[in-house]
Design a protein around this motif. Structure first.
Motif, PDB file in Angstrom:
ATOM      1  N   PRO A  50     -55.908  93.168  13.995  1.00  0.00           N
ATOM      2  CA  PRO A  50     -56.750  92.278  13.183  1.00  0.00           C
ATOM      3  C   PRO A  50     -55.904  91.454  12.222  1.00  0.00           C
ATOM      4  N   LEU A  51     -56.190  90.162  12.155  1.00  0.00           N
ATOM      5  CA  LEU A  51     -55.513  89.244  11.241  1.00  0.00           C
ATOM      6  C   LEU A  51     -56.586  88.492  10.464  1.00  0.00           C
ATOM      7  N   VAL A  52     -56.758  88.877   9.198  1.00  0.00           N
ATOM      8  CA  VAL A  52     -57.797  88.307   8.342  1.00  0.00           C
ATOM      9  C   VAL A  52     -57.185  87.196   7.512  1.00  0.00           C
ATOM     10  N   HIS A  53     -57.872  86.061   7.440  1.00  0.00           N
ATOM     11  CA  HIS A  53     -57.362  84.918   6.680  1.00  0.00           C
ATOM     12  C   HIS A  53     -58.519  83.983   6.362  1.00  0.00           C
ATOM     13  N   PRO A  54     -58.375  83.135   5.339  1.00  0.00           N
ATOM     14  CA  PRO A  54     -59.440  82.168   5.056  1.00  0.00           C
ATOM     15  C   PRO A  54     -59.646  81.226   6.243  1.00  0.00           C
ATOM     16  N   ALA A  55     -60.901  80.909   6.528  1.00  0.00           N
ATOM     17  CA  ALA A  55     -61.180  79.986   7.624  1.00  0.00           C
ATOM     18  C   ALA A  55     -60.489  78.648   7.400  1.00  0.00           C
ATOM     19  N   GLY A  56     -60.320  78.263   6.150  1.00  0.00           N
ATOM     20  CA  GLY A  56     -59.660  77.005   5.846  1.00  0.00           C
ATOM     21  C   GLY A  56     -58.181  76.990   6.173  1.00  0.00           C
ATOM     22  N   ALA A  57     -57.622  78.151   6.532  1.00  0.00           N
ATOM     23  CA  ALA A  57     -56.202  78.237   6.887  1.00  0.00           C
ATOM     24  C   ALA A  57     -55.988  78.322   8.389  1.00  0.00           C
ATOM     25  N   ASP A  58     -57.044  78.094   9.170  1.00  0.00           N
ATOM     26  CA  ASP A  58     -56.964  78.256  10.630  1.00  0.00           C
ATOM     27  C   ASP A  58     -55.767  77.542  11.240  1.00  0.00           C
ATOM     28  N   GLU A  59     -55.614  76.244  10.943  1.00  0.00           N
ATOM     29  CA  GLU A  59     -54.574  75.471  11.614  1.00  0.00           C
ATOM     30  C   GLU A  59     -53.180  75.974  11.256  1.00  0.00           C
ATOM     31  N   TYR A  60     -52.994  76.442  10.029  1.00  0.00           N
ATOM     32  CA  TYR A  60     -51.684  76.933   9.608  1.00  0.00           C
ATOM     33  C   TYR A  60     -51.376  78.280  10.253  1.00  0.00           C
ATOM     34  N   VAL A  61     -52.379  79.140  10.364  1.00  0.00           N
ATOM     35  CA  VAL A  61     -52.182  80.419  11.038  1.00  0.00           C
ATOM     36  C   VAL A  61     -51.839  80.187  12.507  1.00  0.00           C
ATOM     37  N   ASP A  62     -52.520  79.238  13.151  1.00  0.00           N
ATOM     38  CA  ASP A  62     -52.211  78.921  14.548  1.00  0.00           C
ATOM     39  C   ASP A  62     -50.763  78.460  14.696  1.00  0.00           C
ATOM     40  N   LEU A  86     -48.510  90.754  22.175  1.00  0.00           N
ATOM     41  CA  LEU A  86     -49.419  91.283  21.160  1.00  0.00           C
ATOM     42  C   LEU A  86     -50.753  90.536  21.180  1.00  0.00           C
ATOM     43  N   SER A  87     -51.830  91.266  21.294  1.00  0.00           N
ATOM     44  CA  SER A  87     -53.167  90.690  21.185  1.00  0.00           C
ATOM     45  C   SER A  87     -53.555  90.651  19.708  1.00  0.00           C
ATOM     46  N   VAL A  88     -53.780  89.439  19.191  1.00  0.00           N
ATOM     47  CA  VAL A  88     -54.144  89.259  17.787  1.00  0.00           C
ATOM     48  C   VAL A  88     -55.641  88.973  17.688  1.00  0.00           C
ATOM     49  N   ASP A  89     -56.317  89.770  16.883  1.00  0.00           N
ATOM     50  CA  ASP A  89     -57.753  89.638  16.669  1.00  0.00           C
ATOM     51  C   ASP A  89     -57.976  88.814  15.403  1.00  0.00           C
ATOM     52  N   LEU A  90     -58.145  87.516  15.557  1.00  0.00           N
ATOM     53  CA  LEU A  90     -58.293  86.633  14.402  1.00  0.00           C
ATOM     54  C   LEU A  90     -59.636  86.864  13.724  1.00  0.00           C
ATOM     55  N   ARG A  91     -59.598  87.006  12.402  1.00  0.00           N
ATOM     56  CA  ARG A  91     -60.806  87.235  11.610  1.00  0.00           C
ATOM     57  C   ARG A  91     -60.873  86.203  10.477  1.00  0.00           C
ATOM     58  N   PRO A  92     -61.196  84.926  10.784  1.00  0.00           N
ATOM     59  CA  PRO A  92     -61.301  83.924   9.723  1.00  0.00           C
ATOM     60  C   PRO A  92     -62.467  84.232   8.794  1.00  0.00           C
ATOM     61  N   VAL A  93     -62.235  84.108   7.502  1.00  0.00           N
ATOM     62  CA  VAL A  93     -63.253  84.424   6.496  1.00  0.00           C
ATOM     63  C   VAL A  93     -63.824  83.123   5.947  1.00  0.00           C
ATOM     64  N   ALA A  94     -65.138  82.970   6.072  1.00  0.00           N
ATOM     65  CA  ALA A  94     -65.799  81.762   5.588  1.00  0.00           C
ATOM     66  C   ALA A  94     -66.840  82.051   4.524  1.00  0.00           C
ATOM     67  N   ALA A  95     -67.097  83.337   4.259  1.00  0.00           N
ATOM     68  CA  ALA A  95     -68.121  83.704   3.282  1.00  0.00           C
ATOM     69  C   ALA A  95     -67.785  85.073   2.720  1.00  0.00           C
ATOM     70  N   PRO A  96     -68.238  85.377   1.511  1.00  0.00           N
ATOM     71  CA  PRO A  96     -67.954  86.692   0.929  1.00  0.00           C
ATOM     72  C   PRO A  96     -68.663  87.799   1.681  1.00  0.00           C
ATOM     73  N   GLY A  97     -68.059  88.984   1.649  1.00  0.00           N
ATOM     74  CA  GLY A  97     -68.679  90.143   2.275  1.00  0.00           C
ATOM     75  C   GLY A  97     -67.677  90.971   3.035  1.00  0.00           C
ATOM     76  N   PRO A  98     -68.169  91.994   3.761  1.00  0.00           N
ATOM     77  CA  PRO A  98     -67.269  92.817   4.573  1.00  0.00           C
ATOM     78  C   PRO A  98     -66.700  91.999   5.729  1.00  0.00           C
ATOM     79  N   VAL A  99     -65.403  92.134   5.981  1.00  0.00           N
ATOM     80  CA  VAL A  99     -64.751  91.332   7.016  1.00  0.00           C
ATOM     81  C   VAL A  99     -64.054  92.172   8.072  1.00  0.00           C
ATOM     82  N   LEU A 100     -63.865  93.475   7.797  1.00  0.00           N
ATOM     83  CA  LEU A 100     -63.129  94.297   8.750  1.00  0.00           C
ATOM     84  C   LEU A 100     -63.437  95.761   8.504  1.00  0.00           C
ATOM     85  N   GLU A 101     -63.684  96.492   9.591  1.00  0.00           N
ATOM     86  CA  GLU A 101     -63.848  97.945   9.525  1.00  0.00           C
ATOM     87  C   GLU A 101     -62.601  98.593  10.096  1.00  0.00           C
TER      88      GLU A 101
END
Length: 308
Positions: free
Chosen positions: A93-105, A117-132
């Motif tokens: 899992p790779l958690v990052h702000p959705a606004g950083a998508d292009e830079y993470v890519d 390596l299989s990377v599970d992208l988890r862009p965050v666009a709203a507050p709350g739980p993002v990863l278990e």
């Protein structure tokens, strides 16, 4: 991906802000939690710092990036490539702000390598739980900086603490203790025993990670009741106007957040290159929040033991 362990500690890989120094690498923080490894903000040089700290890339089970400024993410390519080299296949899992998508890519494809390596992208666009994760839930809240930025709060579920004297009174021991914990009740010669009869609530522990931000309510919410709060302290009191202009915290601001949030221990980091000596920053913070420590590169800072 990791070796079993009961350690709960923060491995500090870097404590600089925009410009690294002879004493401080760019950011990087590995939270080790019962065998789980969560890497926060891998700045430039993180792979090498992990080697110096005695931790391997294969101990990383998830990565959380607060924002796309280079001191918080330029080490990502090296870490991902090292994971592939070490034969780790993921998913990671790779958690990052959705606004950083292009830079993470761009960072993920910064050079040619054998990417297994299989990377599970988890862009965050709203507050709350993002990863278990096993035994932890990762929550994100937006912070106030010049680019999209999120802070992270890791929460262990509440549980129950078994009370030895009450177990003895009920004649329960050995494997029956585990059975009672799993099933919630146990039939004994003396009658049915409920879990609540021989235990008490045990609050889960909390970890908070607050980077580049102006003082805000969200920073306090992230740090609420945290056993360990890692917080930027880029500037001292004399540069409070600079901190405000660039969306950063002073050491005193960080301490105020810790005090208002009821945190247990504060770790200051992300220091401007102008401070070779961080003792004045520590003094300013401790005047507000006594249980404050300054992070140094390669420190190992334990999460405080659970409060009974």
């Amino acid at each position: 991906m990791h070796q079993p362990s009961r350690a709960r500690e923060l491995v500090v890989l870097g404590t600089a802000s925009q410009v690294p120094t002879r004493e401080r690498n760019h950011n990087g923080y590995l939270l080790r939690w019962d065998g789980l490894g969560v890497l926060f903000d891998p700045g430039e040089g993180t792979q090498r710092q992990m080697t110096l700290a005695g931790v391997s890339a294969s101990q990383v089970d998830a990565i959380c990036i607060t924002h796309a400024h280079g001191d918080h993410c330029l080490g990502l390519p090296g870490v991902l490539q090292r994971l592939s080299l070490d034969g780790v296949t993921g998913p990671l899992p790779l958690v990052h702000p959705a606004g950083a998508d292009e830079y993470v890519d761009r960072l993920r494809s910064a050079s040619v390598y054998d990417d297994r390596l299989s990377v599970d992208l988890r862009p965050v666009a709203a507050p709350g739980p993002v990863l278990e994760l096993p035994g932890l839930t990762v929550h994100a809240l937006p912070l106030q900086h010049s680019v999209p930025t999120y802070g992270y709060r890791l929460v262990e579920p509440d549980g129950r603490r078994m009370l030895r004297n009450l177990l003895q009174d009920k004649g329960i021991g050995g494997a029956d203790v585990g059975r009672l914990q799993r099933e919630g009740m146990l039939r004994t010669p003396g009658g049915v025993v409920e879990l609540a009869d021989v235990s008490e609530p045990r609050p889960g522990q909390r970890f908070a990670f607050v980077m580049d931000t102006a003082p805000c309510a969200e920073a306090v919410a992230l740090a609420r009741d945290a056993d360990l709060l890692v917080c930027e302290a880029t500037f001292g009191d004399a540069e409070a106007d600079v901190a405000a202009a660039y969306g950063h915290l002073t050491a005193r601001d960080a301490a105020t957040i810790a005090r208002e949030a009821g945190a247990r221990r504060l770790v200051l980091t992300h220091f401007s290159q102008r401070y070779r000596d961080t003792a004045p920053l520590l003094a300013q913070a401790r005047g507000v929040f006594p249980d404050t420590v300054v992070a140094h590169d390669l420190d190992r800072i334990p999460v405080p033991h659970r409060v009974r």
